[in-house]
Design a protein around this motif. Sequence first.
Motif, PDB file in Angstrom:
ATOM      1  N   ASP A 190       0.801  -1.219   0.000  1.00  0.00           N
ATOM      2  CA  ASP A 190       0.000   0.000   0.000  1.00  0.00           C
ATOM      3  C   ASP A 190       0.836   1.273   0.000  1.00  0.00           C
ATOM      4  OD1 ASP A 190      -2.460  -1.353  -0.050  1.00  0.00           O
ATOM      5  OD2 ASP A 190      -2.157  -1.897   2.064  1.00  0.00           O
ATOM      6  N   ARG A 191       2.162   1.091  -0.192  1.00  0.00           N
ATOM      7  CA  ARG A 191       3.020   2.266  -0.279  1.00  0.00           C
ATOM      8  C   ARG A 191       2.952   2.871  -1.677  1.00  0.00           C
ATOM      9  NH1 ARG A 191       7.285   2.443   3.755  1.00  0.00           N
ATOM     10  NH2 ARG A 191       6.378   1.375   5.529  1.00  0.00           N
ATOM     11  N   LEU A 192       3.379   4.134  -1.771  1.00  0.00           N
ATOM     12  CA  LEU A 192       3.555   4.746  -3.083  1.00  0.00           C
ATOM     13  C   LEU A 192       4.971   4.456  -3.566  1.00  0.00           C
ATOM     14  CD1 LEU A 192       1.834   8.224  -2.691  1.00  0.00           C
ATOM     15  CD2 LEU A 192       1.050   6.267  -4.039  1.00  0.00           C
ATOM     16  N   PRO A 193       5.180   4.417  -4.879  1.00  0.00           N
ATOM     17  CA  PRO A 193       6.516   4.102  -5.393  1.00  0.00           C
ATOM     18  C   PRO A 193       7.605   4.998  -4.818  1.00  0.00           C
ATOM     19  CG  PRO A 193       4.933   4.140  -7.186  1.00  0.00           C
ATOM     20  CD  PRO A 193       4.191   4.572  -5.951  1.00  0.00           C
ATOM     21  N   SER A 194       7.267   6.262  -4.513  1.00  0.00           N
ATOM     22  CA  SER A 194       8.307   7.170  -4.018  1.00  0.00           C
ATOM     23  C   SER A 194       8.820   6.747  -2.652  1.00  0.00           C
ATOM     24  CB  SER A 194       7.764   8.600  -3.961  1.00  0.00           C
ATOM     25  OG  SER A 194       6.631   8.649  -3.110  1.00  0.00           O
ATOM     26  N   GLN A 195       8.070   5.846  -1.975  1.00  0.00           N
ATOM     27  CA  GLN A 195       8.516   5.394  -0.647  1.00  0.00           C
ATOM     28  C   GLN A 195       9.363   4.128  -0.729  1.00  0.00           C
ATOM     29  OE1 GLN A 195       4.312   5.505   0.435  1.00  0.00           O
ATOM     30  NE2 GLN A 195       4.870   6.610   2.285  1.00  0.00           N
ATOM     31  N   LEU A 196       9.627   3.652  -1.952  1.00  0.00           N
ATOM     32  CA  LEU A 196      10.403   2.420  -2.113  1.00  0.00           C
ATOM     33  C   LEU A 196      11.832   2.728  -2.531  1.00  0.00           C
ATOM     34  CD1 LEU A 196       7.977   0.127  -4.157  1.00  0.00           C
ATOM     35  CD2 LEU A 196       8.094   0.471  -1.689  1.00  0.00           C
ATOM     36  N   SER A 197      12.724   1.768  -2.326  1.00  0.00           N
ATOM     37  CA  SER A 197      14.084   1.906  -2.825  1.00  0.00           C
ATOM     38  C   SER A 197      14.101   1.556  -4.308  1.00  0.00           C
ATOM     39  CB  SER A 197      15.005   0.955  -2.071  1.00  0.00           C
ATOM     40  OG  SER A 197      14.726  -0.378  -2.484  1.00  0.00           O
ATOM     41  N   GLY A 198      15.217   1.854  -4.946  1.00  0.00           N
ATOM     42  CA  GLY A 198      15.325   1.578  -6.369  1.00  0.00           C
ATOM     43  C   GLY A 198      15.097   0.117  -6.705  1.00  0.00           C
ATOM     44  N   GLY A 199      15.713  -0.771  -5.921  1.00  0.00           N
ATOM     45  CA  GLY A 199      15.571  -2.199  -6.178  1.00  0.00           C
ATOM     46  C   GLY A 199      14.126  -2.659  -6.004  1.00  0.00           C
ATOM     47  N   GLN A 200      13.461  -2.125  -4.978  1.00  0.00           N
ATOM     48  CA  GLN A 200      12.054  -2.487  -4.754  1.00  0.00           C
ATOM     49  C   GLN A 200      11.177  -1.986  -5.894  1.00  0.00           C
ATOM     50  OE1 GLN A 200      11.759  -0.569  -0.944  1.00  0.00           O
ATOM     51  NE2 GLN A 200      11.663  -2.529   0.141  1.00  0.00           N
ATOM     52  N   ARG A 201      11.484  -0.778  -6.359  1.00  0.00           N
ATOM     53  CA  ARG A 201      10.700  -0.233  -7.465  1.00  0.00           C
ATOM     54  C   ARG A 201      10.859  -1.089  -8.713  1.00  0.00           C
ATOM     55  NH1 ARG A 201      11.558   6.237  -7.554  1.00  0.00           N
ATOM     56  NH2 ARG A 201      12.255   6.118  -5.417  1.00  0.00           N
ATOM     57  N   GLN A 202      12.089  -1.555  -8.935  1.00  0.00           N
ATOM     58  CA  GLN A 202      12.291  -2.356 -10.127  1.00  0.00           C
ATOM     59  C   GLN A 202      11.587  -3.707  -9.996  1.00  0.00           C
ATOM     60  OE1 GLN A 202      12.381  -1.944 -13.028  1.00  0.00           O
ATOM     61  NE2 GLN A 202      14.473  -1.509 -13.665  1.00  0.00           N
ATOM     62  N   ARG A 203      11.538  -4.275  -8.790  1.00  0.00           N
ATOM     63  CA  ARG A 203      10.793  -5.525  -8.597  1.00  0.00           C
ATOM     64  C   ARG A 203       9.304  -5.300  -8.825  1.00  0.00           C
ATOM     65  NH1 ARG A 203      14.009  -6.502  -3.756  1.00  0.00           N
ATOM     66  NH2 ARG A 203      12.125  -6.477  -2.492  1.00  0.00           N
ATOM     67  N   MET A 204       8.833  -4.142  -8.373  1.00  0.00           N
ATOM     68  CA  MET A 204       7.426  -3.805  -8.611  1.00  0.00           C
ATOM     69  C   MET A 204       7.164  -3.714 -10.110  1.00  0.00           C
ATOM     70  SD  MET A 204       5.418  -0.295  -7.725  1.00  0.00           S
ATOM     71  CE  MET A 204       5.938   0.508  -9.226  1.00  0.00           C
ATOM     72  N   ASP A 248      14.686  -3.396 -20.431  1.00  0.00           N
ATOM     73  CA  ASP A 248      15.641  -2.452 -21.008  1.00  0.00           C
ATOM     74  C   ASP A 248      16.601  -1.968 -19.928  1.00  0.00           C
ATOM     75  OD1 ASP A 248      16.961  -0.646 -22.536  1.00  0.00           O
ATOM     76  OD2 ASP A 248      15.266   0.692 -22.888  1.00  0.00           O
ATOM     77  N   GLU A 249      17.825  -2.469 -19.953  1.00  0.00           N
ATOM     78  CA  GLU A 249      18.819  -2.122 -18.920  1.00  0.00           C
ATOM     79  C   GLU A 249      18.181  -2.150 -17.532  1.00  0.00           C
ATOM     80  OE1 GLU A 249      22.096  -1.042 -19.320  1.00  0.00           O
ATOM     81  OE2 GLU A 249      22.268  -0.506 -21.424  1.00  0.00           O
ATOM     82  N   PRO A 250      17.576  -3.260 -17.140  1.00  0.00           N
ATOM     83  CA  PRO A 250      16.731  -3.240 -15.941  1.00  0.00           C
ATOM     84  C   PRO A 250      17.499  -2.916 -14.663  1.00  0.00           C
ATOM     85  CG  PRO A 250      17.134  -5.498 -16.657  1.00  0.00           C
ATOM     86  CD  PRO A 250      17.677  -4.603 -17.729  1.00  0.00           C
ATOM     87  N   PHE A 251      18.777  -3.168 -14.641  1.00  0.00           N
ATOM     88  CA  PHE A 251      19.527  -2.937 -13.393  1.00  0.00           C
ATOM     89  C   PHE A 251      20.477  -1.756 -13.515  1.00  0.00           C
ATOM     90  CE2 PHE A 251      19.162  -7.669 -14.014  1.00  0.00           C
ATOM     91  CZ  PHE A 251      17.921  -7.741 -13.402  1.00  0.00           C
ATOM     92  N   GLY A 252      20.349  -1.044 -14.631  1.00  0.00           N
ATOM     93  CA  GLY A 252      21.307   0.024 -14.936  1.00  0.00           C
ATOM     94  C   GLY A 252      21.334   1.147 -13.925  1.00  0.00           C
ATOM     95  N   ALA A 253      20.178   1.413 -13.285  1.00  0.00           N
ATOM     96  CA  ALA A 253      20.126   2.573 -12.390  1.00  0.00           C
ATOM     97  C   ALA A 253      20.388   2.185 -10.940  1.00  0.00           C
ATOM     98  CB  ALA A 253      18.762   3.251 -12.521  1.00  0.00           C
ATOM     99  N   LEU A 254      20.739   0.925 -10.700  1.00  0.00           N
ATOM    100  CA  LEU A 254      20.890   0.462  -9.313  1.00  0.00           C
ATOM    101  C   LEU A 254      22.367   0.373  -8.927  1.00  0.00           C
ATOM    102  CD1 LEU A 254      18.307  -2.402  -9.681  1.00  0.00           C
ATOM    103  CD2 LEU A 254      17.935  -0.198  -8.570  1.00  0.00           C
ATOM    104  N   ASP A 255      22.615   0.381  -7.624  1.00  0.00           N
ATOM    105  CA  ASP A 255      24.017   0.283  -7.228  1.00  0.00           C
ATOM    106  C   ASP A 255      24.503  -1.166  -7.280  1.00  0.00           C
ATOM    107  OD1 ASP A 255      23.548  -1.006  -4.696  1.00  0.00           O
ATOM    108  OD2 ASP A 255      22.772   0.924  -4.005  1.00  0.00           O
ATOM    109  N   ALA A 256      25.811  -1.340  -7.242  1.00  0.00           N
ATOM    110  CA  ALA A 256      26.436  -2.612  -7.589  1.00  0.00           C
ATOM    111  C   ALA A 256      25.868  -3.807  -6.817  1.00  0.00           C
ATOM    112  CB  ALA A 256      27.938  -2.512  -7.376  1.00  0.00           C
ATOM    113  N   LYS A 257      25.626  -3.645  -5.505  1.00  0.00           N
ATOM    114  CA  LYS A 257      25.218  -4.779  -4.692  1.00  0.00           C
ATOM    115  C   LYS A 257      23.794  -5.211  -5.038  1.00  0.00           C
ATOM    116  CE  LYS A 257      25.079  -6.173   0.144  1.00  0.00           C
ATOM    117  NZ  LYS A 257      23.653  -6.029   0.419  1.00  0.00           N
ATOM    118  N   VAL A 258      22.884  -4.243  -5.086  1.00  0.00           N
ATOM    119  CA  VAL A 258      21.488  -4.530  -5.416  1.00  0.00           C
ATOM    120  C   VAL A 258      21.394  -5.142  -6.807  1.00  0.00           C
ATOM    121  CG1 VAL A 258      19.205  -3.515  -5.692  1.00  0.00           C
ATOM    122  CG2 VAL A 258      20.774  -2.573  -4.010  1.00  0.00           C
ATOM    123  N   ARG A 259      22.242  -4.639  -7.675  1.00  0.00           N
ATOM    124  CA  ARG A 259      22.300  -5.095  -9.038  1.00  0.00           C
ATOM    125  C   ARG A 259      22.601  -6.585  -9.108  1.00  0.00           C
ATOM    126  NH1 ARG A 259      25.055  -1.140 -13.063  1.00  0.00           N
ATOM    127  NH2 ARG A 259      25.049  -2.548 -14.804  1.00  0.00           N
TER     128      ARG A 259
END
Lengths: 323, 276, 285
Positions: A127-141, A157-168
């Motif tokens: 029930d959160r809004l996307p702005s309340q999620l981390s990048g990795g969570q948003r991409q899973r959503m 399309d470059e699905p992990f490009g905007a994430l940091d190395a570990k989350v990636r």
Amino acid sequence: MGIEIAGITKKFGDFVALEDIDLSIPSGQLTALLGPSGGGKSTLLRIIAGLESSDSGSVVIEGNDATRLPAQKRNVGFVFQHYAAFKHLSVRRNIAFGLEIRKRPKNEIKAKVDELLELVHLTQWADRLPSQLSGGQRQRMALARALAIEPTVLLLDEPFGALDAKVRKELRDWLRRLHDEVHVTTVFVTHDQEEALEVADSLVVINEGRIEQVGTPDDLYDKPASDFVLSFLGPVTTLGDKLIRPHDIDISRYEQAATAVGTITRWTRVGFEIRLEVTPEDVLHPEPVQVVVTRAEATALDLHEGDRVWLRPQVGADQVAGH
Amino acid sequence: MASHVTPPKTAGTYARRGLVVVYLFLLVAWPVGLVVQKTFDGGLENLQAAFSDPDVVFALQLTVYVAVWAVVINTVFGVGISLLLVRQEFPGKNLLSAFIDLPLSVSPVVVGLALLLAYGGSNGVFGPALEDAGLQIAYATPGIILATAFVSLPLVIREIVPVLQEVGAEQEQAARSLGAGSWQTFRRITLPSIKWALLYGVVLSLARALGEFGAVKIISGNVVGQTQTATLIVEQKYQDFEQGAAYATSFLLALIAVAALVVVTFLRPEESPDGD
Amino acid sequence: MTTEILAPPTPTPTGRRGRGRARTNTLTRQSGLGLGLALTWFSLLVLIPLALIVIQAADGGWATFRDTLTDDQTFDALRLTVEQSLLVTVVNVVMGTLIAWVLVRDRFWGKRLLEVIIDIPFALPTIVAGLVLLSLYGPRSPIGIDVSNTERAVFLALLFVTLPFVVRTVQPVLLELDPEVEQAAASLGASQLTTVRRIILPALAPAITAGAALSFARGISEYGSLVLLSGNLPHTSEVASVRILTYIENGNEAAAASVAVLLLLVALAAILALQLVNRWVARRG
């Protein structure tokens, strides 16, 4: 079956983004489109999705000609690099979007969304809004949202490009496991060769609007069709007038039939491997050659900085004519 | 961000602040306050008198009718043209986007003249033909609507174009790939993301439309009880020395315009940081 | 990936450059139809009527044009309009920038009220604006200042209606201005004045120019707020717009169009200036 692409050409003004592309992507596999930025791979993915129109050629998805179909009729799941989250909708509503458009009954939507939330580990964030999620969570959503419509093919399309190395890294492993579970025909675009080699069943290397090579990760790594593929898929160095991988060079302190003779001018130890720089005596090819050996080999061969050494390609190593 | 930094207050800070406050007080706040005060000089008498004058009531009704039409037209046109300008590629786009702003800097009197030259009943270019077909534009309500739509045309566009650019096309593309058609994409994705900008543009248009004077004066013919709008009756009442009525009508016009503006200014949420 | 070649991608709010998101589509049939409708409406409402003014002015021939503009009364009106607009623009450049500065950098009780006050001249009907100014600066002024029926009245009315332009163009730029740049300048030994002159003003220059262009164009074209306040006395307080109206009322559309063409040119020049400034800013990123 899978995706059949024939004669696709796309120009932006004078710039040729894709030139006469023929490609067949097998059903049920995880295929990576790999290449440098600006090489045309994203454009090709967007043409498959119908987000971009091609100037000529055809796209057939699982036996249906999709060339003239608009994006909303292709039943394609698309995941964007920057998530394209619907900012005004909750996670749950984001995932439900495609099903609501398809006017599925409410309880069916709820069941499906719950199942997907579970799959992407976002149940407690529903029930959160996307702005309340981390990048990795948003991409899973975004991934769950694309999967909700049970797409014929899943495009990323470059699905992990905007994430940091570990989350990636985590998401990459997770995508691989997800694909093993879901088995939907999946194509993803990346410029990261390590990501492609690790995740994909097959690779398509694209550069300057053309396909350089298609094959399994092993094929491409071991039998590169061009110096571009060779140099894009891992480290290379120039030995004589050929390109070769640094660990495919045979090095010896004793005189032998050799491509180059030189002196070890640099010695760097990185973990279990030793990176050497050998400056050849050949006036025609004076650039230093990179050689990689394991620590055990270096000890066995009794190598030291300043040693005179003889270099040649190992038996069976790939070499491609350099420039 | 600049707004989080509170630099030390110096004498200069207070001097600047004082100058600005005095300037705005003398130029805007005090004069506006005086009009409000004069409106209520005799209690509610002025307002009551104005409301019992059929000419004033008619003018107010006409103004609202015209303003609503002009705003509806500008909203539909504005949203459409903004989507085209931001999301599509076509020849002449830059030229169109430059010309769109033109109505804001053209003199209202020039607007009136231009519309008269095009739609005047006797010697306009389209006027006579349209009148033969039974549609009178100049010196009638359609002309007033045209003039009002003209002067407030860019306001909606100027508000939503930057927002559309900032939001980007990806959410819309995602919606399409999930099966939404053009209308569904617009209603479910595009509209929610531009709604505040759109509302703000609509309110600005409304304020401008209620207050248009010069262009309407020329194209309407200013006939009492037929084509006289609220701003026109303010001028007439003032010149006829019925200043109470002039003040009362002005107050009403100002009240609607300023109230709408204030409501939107305070309602509009602060730009939420999207934090990714 | 190819977007960079066609058009610079719009920077996203977080400063990332979104590849592909700024990509635009070529027209589909649906949007082609929409474009056709929109252009037709825009032409009927704006372009054709404005073009007719130019045609009308050209129809009268060079002689009418010259005679109109060299007519004593019209010439004085034009001179007064340009002079007062320039004067007002100069005041706005100074005061507008200062107001924007105070609104962005200062914090005090009632600041939000000032924000609303800035917008009042824009929201207020022009005829009401005239009435409002008359109440303080007219014949029955409580402070004994009566500017009505003089050129001061023109100045005052223009100052009132053009108040928001410079403020509202400079304010957002000032908000975006990174205070670290100023701190950097200060750490390099720049005095406050030097920082303002060398760092802040150059950054604000495009916005100030844009606001000044809008303010000048509005000043040139103003009509409503002057009707009650300036008295429209020939050679003293009569402006160009009023001349046009008089010509129209006398049925002399050719002469009206001649003056209108001039005002139209100023409006176009202002638009052009704005476009140039925008492009320049976009290029600097």
